[in-house]
Scaffold this active site. Structure first.
Site, mmCIF file in Angstrom:
data_model
loop_
_atom_site.group_PDB
_atom_site.id
_atom_site.type_symbol
_atom_site.label_atom_id
_atom_site.label_comp_id
_atom_site.label_asym_id
_atom_site.label_seq_id
_atom_site.Cartn_x
_atom_site.Cartn_y
_atom_site.Cartn_z
ATOM 1 N N ARG A 1 9.627 7.147 5.574
ATOM 2 C CA ARG A 1 9.113 8.538 5.468
ATOM 3 C C ARG A 1 9.940 8.785 6.860
ATOM 4 O O ARG A 1 10.328 9.870 7.240
ATOM 5 C CB ARG A 1 7.782 8.815 5.580
ATOM 6 C CG ARG A 1 7.209 8.725 4.104
ATOM 7 C CD ARG A 1 5.785 9.081 4.148
ATOM 8 N NE ARG A 1 5.239 10.063 4.900
ATOM 9 C CZ ARG A 1 3.996 10.364 5.101
ATOM 10 N NH1 ARG A 1 2.808 9.391 4.835
ATOM 11 N NH2 ARG A 1 3.739 11.584 5.614
ATOM 12 N N ARG B 1 0.786 -0.982 0.003
ATOM 13 C CA ARG B 1 0.067 -0.207 0.026
ATOM 14 C C ARG B 1 0.790 1.167 -0.004
ATOM 15 O O ARG B 1 1.852 1.204 0.644
ATOM 16 C CB ARG B 1 -1.007 0.036 1.220
ATOM 17 C CG ARG B 1 -1.692 -1.250 1.404
ATOM 18 C CD ARG B 1 -2.506 -1.162 2.967
ATOM 19 N NE ARG B 1 -3.100 -2.270 2.892
ATOM 20 C CZ ARG B 1 -3.885 -2.704 4.065
ATOM 21 N NH1 ARG B 1 -3.648 -1.781 5.182
ATOM 22 N NH2 ARG B 1 -4.656 -3.835 4.279
ATOM 23 N N TYR C 1 12.700 1.756 -2.387
ATOM 24 C CA TYR C 1 11.943 3.113 -2.340
ATOM 25 C C TYR C 1 13.066 4.208 -2.286
ATOM 26 O O TYR C 1 14.197 4.090 -2.002
ATOM 27 C CB TYR C 1 11.337 3.378 -0.714
ATOM 28 C CG TYR C 1 9.956 2.595 -0.630
ATOM 29 C CD1 TYR C 1 8.714 3.274 -0.959
ATOM 30 C CD2 TYR C 1 10.151 1.337 -0.044
ATOM 31 C CE1 TYR C 1 7.481 2.506 -0.796
ATOM 32 C CE2 TYR C 1 8.603 0.654 0.037
ATOM 33 C CZ TYR C 1 7.392 1.299 -0.185
ATOM 34 O OH TYR C 1 6.301 0.700 -0.203
ATOM 35 N N ASP D 1 0.495 5.432 0.878
ATOM 36 C CA ASP D 1 -0.244 6.417 1.472
ATOM 37 C C ASP D 1 -0.792 7.698 0.670
ATOM 38 O O ASP D 1 -0.233 7.796 -0.559
ATOM 39 C CB ASP D 1 0.393 7.055 2.707
ATOM 40 C CG ASP D 1 0.439 5.952 3.668
ATOM 41 O OD1 ASP D 1 -0.419 5.048 4.088
ATOM 42 O OD2 ASP D 1 1.433 6.007 4.501
#
Length: 253
Positions: free
Chosen positions: A197, A50, A110, A52
């Site tokens: 993050r 997933r 990422y 965000d």
């Protein structure tokens, strides 16, 4: 019944995230609606993870099952004709029925992007975190080394994360400057909610001299979330690629 794998690229700016949600438009909803128009039947799309609200993807992997005998090009070119301009199918393939895009993944890449400049950048505002204070990349790289290995990332997950364990394996963290842009590339076996993050936010605070580099080693002993740095804003994060074979380990160990 056929199982079709899609590689999706999308700009997450206008969406509530990947997953179907009652409070807004999701990437999953848009892809499923486009597939229904293409196939003439409702399908459920399952992803490798997933993202965000506001987070982007260059290589999200997703699968669906259909009885329609359309050529593979229809799931790329045909589907792209039905998708909005901020979502694109990079490629499609027919895979075994037991392929699970999440459970079968060996690793993910990422990238978190920061624009480090004294003045704001209008063209980068949707795709990077804009920080005016100078960042010391040597300090950030010194701290990033501590993330590598099997670690307890309890301090690097969002409060709403429901993962059963907070132990994750990170293969590499690279901090690279390209002009005004700073890229934080993270390769790992799996990630907690907001993990990258929070890692980026912590590294940024270290780069500004607000924390010492060795604080990361202490945080990775199962400390509470409150002890880590801020959660970097979503627009700087992009899922670059999901790996399913040995090439991930060959390239990133």
């Amino acid at each position: 019944m056929r199982t079709i794998k899609l590689i999706l690229e999308y700009d997450g700016t206008n969406y509530v995230g990947w997953q179907l949600q009652p409070n807004g438009l999701s990437i999953q909803q848009v892809v499923e609606e486009a597939l229904e128009r293409l196939l003439g039947e409702q399908v459920r799309v399952y992803s490798s993870g997933r993202t965000d609200a506001g987070v982007h993807a260059k290589g999200m992997v997703a699968v669906f099952r259909t009885q329609r005998n359309l050529p593979l090009r229809a799931f790329t070119y045909g589907l792209n004709n039905l998708l909005p301009c901020d979502i694109k199918v990079q490629g499609s393939a027919e895979v075994d029925a037991d392929f699970n895009p999440r459970a079968d993944a060996k690793g993910k890449h990422y990238r978190y992007t920061i624009v480090n400049a004294p003045h704001r950048s209008p063209l980068s505002r949707l795709y990077a975190w804009q920080l005016k204070a100078p960042l010391d990349l040597d300090l950030m790289r010194e701290a990033a080394v501590h993330f590598v290995g099997e670690r307890d990332f309890c301090a690097f997950r969002a409060s709403g994360c429901s993962a059963r364990t907070t132990v994750r394996t990170i293969y590499s963290v690279e901090v690279v400057r390209s002009g005004e842009f700073i890229h934080i590339d993270v390769f790992g076996s799996g990630f907690l909610r907001n993990m990258v993050r929070i890692m980026a936010g912590t590294l940024a605070e270290i780069g500004q001299g607000k924390m010492p580099p060795d604080v990361v080693a202490a945080l990775l002993t199962g400390q509470a979330r409150v002890n880590a740095g801020m959660t970097a804003p979503p627009q700087g994060l992009c899922l670059m690629e999901v790996f399913y074979g040995s090439e991930f380990f060959l390239d990133n160990i």
